[in-house]
Structure formats: C-alpha cells, structure tokens
Scaffold this motif. Structure first.
Motif, PDB file in Angstrom:
ATOM      1  N   UNK A 139      -0.678 -15.443  58.498  1.00  8.05           N
ATOM      2  CA  UNK A 139      -1.872 -15.558  57.663  1.00  8.05           C
ATOM      3  C   UNK A 139      -2.993 -14.671  58.203  1.00  8.05           C
ATOM      4  N   UNK A 140      -3.825 -14.213  57.291  1.00 14.73           N
ATOM      5  CA  UNK A 140      -4.961 -13.379  57.667  1.00 14.73           C
ATOM      6  C   UNK A 140      -6.260 -13.946  57.138  1.00 14.73           C
ATOM      7  N   UNK A 141      -7.336 -13.244  57.401  1.00 22.19           N
ATOM      8  CA  UNK A 141      -8.650 -13.698  56.966  1.00 22.19           C
ATOM      9  C   UNK A 141      -8.803 -13.743  55.458  1.00 22.19           C
ATOM     10  N   UNK A 142      -7.940 -13.022  54.742  1.00 19.84           N
ATOM     11  CA  UNK A 142      -8.039 -13.017  53.286  1.00 19.84           C
ATOM     12  C   UNK A 142      -7.438 -14.268  52.649  1.00 19.84           C
ATOM     13  N   UNK A 143      -6.751 -15.082  53.443  1.00 20.32           N
ATOM     14  CA  UNK A 143      -6.098 -16.271  52.908  1.00 20.32           C
ATOM     15  C   UNK A 143      -7.027 -17.486  53.006  1.00 20.32           C
ATOM     16  N   UNK A 144      -7.210 -18.165  51.896  1.00 19.52           N
ATOM     17  CA  UNK A 144      -7.983 -19.405  51.891  1.00 19.52           C
ATOM     18  C   UNK A 144      -7.114 -20.486  52.532  1.00 19.52           C
ATOM     19  N   UNK A 145      -7.595 -21.173  53.562  1.00 20.04           N
ATOM     20  CA  UNK A 145      -6.739 -22.063  54.355  1.00 20.04           C
ATOM     21  C   UNK A 145      -6.039 -23.161  53.574  1.00 20.04           C
ATOM     22  N   UNK A 146      -6.743 -23.847  52.675  1.00 19.44           N
ATOM     23  CA  UNK A 146      -6.111 -24.943  51.948  1.00 19.44           C
ATOM     24  C   UNK A 146      -5.023 -24.411  51.023  1.00 19.44           C
ATOM     25  N   UNK A 147      -5.294 -23.306  50.360  1.00 13.36           N
ATOM     26  CA  UNK A 147      -4.279 -22.669  49.521  1.00 13.36           C
ATOM     27  C   UNK A 147      -3.070 -22.264  50.355  1.00 13.36           C
ATOM     28  N   UNK A 148      -3.339 -21.789  51.558  1.00  9.87           N
ATOM     29  CA  UNK A 148      -2.255 -21.307  52.423  1.00  9.87           C
ATOM     30  C   UNK A 148      -1.332 -22.443  52.846  1.00  9.87           C
ATOM     31  N   UNK A 149      -1.879 -23.582  53.223  1.00  5.37           N
ATOM     32  CA  UNK A 149      -1.004 -24.681  53.636  1.00  5.37           C
ATOM     33  C   UNK A 149      -0.262 -25.271  52.433  1.00  5.37           C
ATOM     34  N   UNK A 150      -0.861 -25.203  51.266  1.00  4.08           N
ATOM     35  CA  UNK A 150      -0.140 -25.640  50.065  1.00  4.08           C
ATOM     36  C   UNK A 150       1.046 -24.724  49.785  1.00  4.08           C
ATOM     37  N   UNK A 151       0.840 -23.426  49.955  1.00  4.56           N
ATOM     38  CA  UNK A 151       1.938 -22.475  49.774  1.00  4.56           C
ATOM     39  C   UNK A 151       3.017 -22.689  50.828  1.00  4.56           C
ATOM     40  N   UNK A 152       2.610 -23.043  52.043  1.00  5.01           N
ATOM     41  CA  UNK A 152       3.583 -23.318  53.097  1.00  5.01           C
ATOM     42  C   UNK A 152       4.430 -24.531  52.740  1.00  5.01           C
TER      43      UNK A 152
END
Length: 254
Positions: free
Chosen positions: A88-101
């Motif tokens: 993950x990078x700075x361009x990823x919104x954290x909550x969206x990222x864990x949902x995608x995970x």
C-alpha cells in the motif's frame, strides 16, 4: 518389443501423471471423503494417508495437524493479504484498502464453492474446528489492524480506531460470507460482501481523515450573560473567558 508399442505406454503414463492430483490436493480430498463418511473425530491421520496412498511423513510435510487439512488454503491467503497491505502507498485510503484486503478472503472461498460449503458444514458440527477457525479469523483481523495502526500512528485514538475498524471489517465480511455459505454457494457472494463492506466504509471511512481528530479536539465555550447587558460588556466577558485581555473599548463608559 518394438519401439512403436513402447511409445504409447509412455504416453499413457504421462497422461495419467497429468490428471493425477498433486499430493497435497490428494490428501485434502481423501480427508474430506473420510470426514463425510465416518465423521471428523472418527478419522485419523493414518486413515487419510492410507486412502491417499502416501505415508505419514508426506502428510506432515504439508499439514502440521489434522485440523490444518480442513483449512489448507488459509496460510496462502493470509500471506497474500499481508503482501497486499505491505504494498500500500500514500494514495490508498486506509479503510478502503483493508476492505479490499478482505475481498481476497472471499476470492479464496469462491474459487471452490463446493469445498467451501462442505467445510462450513463440517466446522459447524465440530467444536474443535470452530475454535481453530476463530484463531484463523483472528490472524486476519490482526493483519488488518497492524496495517491501520501504521496508517493512524501519532493520531489521537489511532490504535483504538485501527482495532475497531479491523474488527468491523472482519465482522461484516464474515456476516456476508456465512450468508453465502448457507445458500450452498448459490447466491452472489461478491454482491453480499460488497454491501457489507460498504456499510463499514460509510461509517468508518471518515475516521481515516485527520480532520476528524482536529474537530474532536476543538474547545467549546458556553457563556452565560445577564439579559439586557450592553454589548461591550458581553464582548468583554467573552474575551475574559477566552483568556484574551480586552483592554479599553471606545464605547465603554469611563
């Protein structure tokens, strides 16, 4: 024996080797066949390897215990999730990222719906497997929480936010996943999980914005003044409350 007659036999052997499942898959297939026929508790590792036609050492090369053969794909999925979050990078919104995970876990289940449904039914019947499954789910949740903690480091209640959001993502994902499994894998799993995770994002997405913390830290001042007090007196009281000395006012009486 002519070379012409030997060639087809070599070809047949190669074809047989191609269709024969890998040893790991053969062990899983043998285990679930016996679980369904005899029951989980009544099946031993020796029974499994005998049906698969391999030795005990081969079983333990792939699976540390009998419980692990019930969940053969979770280690791979956990590794994929960890790698996904690490990339993950700075361009990823954290909550969206864990949902995608979390959607990676759904993909694992959806790869083989019939096997996933069989495992779900078996796990419901065996308390020991249910406890094992909960330990696996906790490892997923921990991976999500650790990523979020890094994203929220230094923020007010950052650790609390990370743990709560990770737990909510896992709970929402599992709610939708179990609904799909109860339908025998016939419902739309992706739609159900998207709906559940969308619920989490709608409620916790704002928690990833630094502005939320700044707003929470703002002071609120309530001033009580006498009705009919002159405006200069009200202003003077406000300044005094805020710790700002007012000094003289042009319209104040001397």
């Amino acid at each position: 024996m002519s070379s012409g007659s030997a060639a087809p036999r070599r070809g047949e052997k190669a074809q047989a080797a191609a269709v024969k499942p890998p040893m790991r898959d053969a062990l899983v297939a043998a285990a679930f066949r016996l679980f369904l026929e005899r029951g989980y508790e009544q099946t031993t590792v020796d029974d499994i390897v005998a049906l698969a036609g391999v030795g005990r050492r081969s079983f333990f090369r792939y699976f540390p215990s009998k419980e692990d053969v019930v969940f053969p794909d979770h280690e791979r999925c956990l590794a994929d999730m960890t790698a996904f979050l690490a990339a993950s990078g700075g361009e990823h919104e954290p909550v969206q990222r864990v949902c995608d995970a979390a959607r990676l876990v759904l993909r694992m289940y959806a790869e083989n719906p019939s096997f996933s449904v069989q495992r779900y039914r078996l796990t419901k019947k065996v308390p020991g497997l249910r406890a094992y499954e909960l330990s696996v789910v906790w490892r997923y949740e921990r991976a999500l929480a650790e990523y979020l903690r890094g994203c929220f480091a230094g923020r007010r209640d950052g650790t609390l936010q990370a743990d709560v959001i990770a737990a909510a993502v896992v709970a929402a994902h599992n709610n939708a996943l179990r609904s799909w499994l109860r339908s025998d894998g016939k419902d739309d799993a992706s739609a159900a999980v998207d709906h559940a995770l969308g619920y989490v994002q709608a409620r916790f997405g704002a928690a990833s914005a630094p502005a939320a913390d700044a707003q929470a830290e703002e002071d609120v001042v309530v001033l009580v003044s006498r009705r009919g007090a002159p405006l200069w007196r009200v202003v003077q009281e406000i300044e005094s409350t805020l710790g700002r000395p007012g000094g003289g006012h042009e319209n104040s009486p001397q």
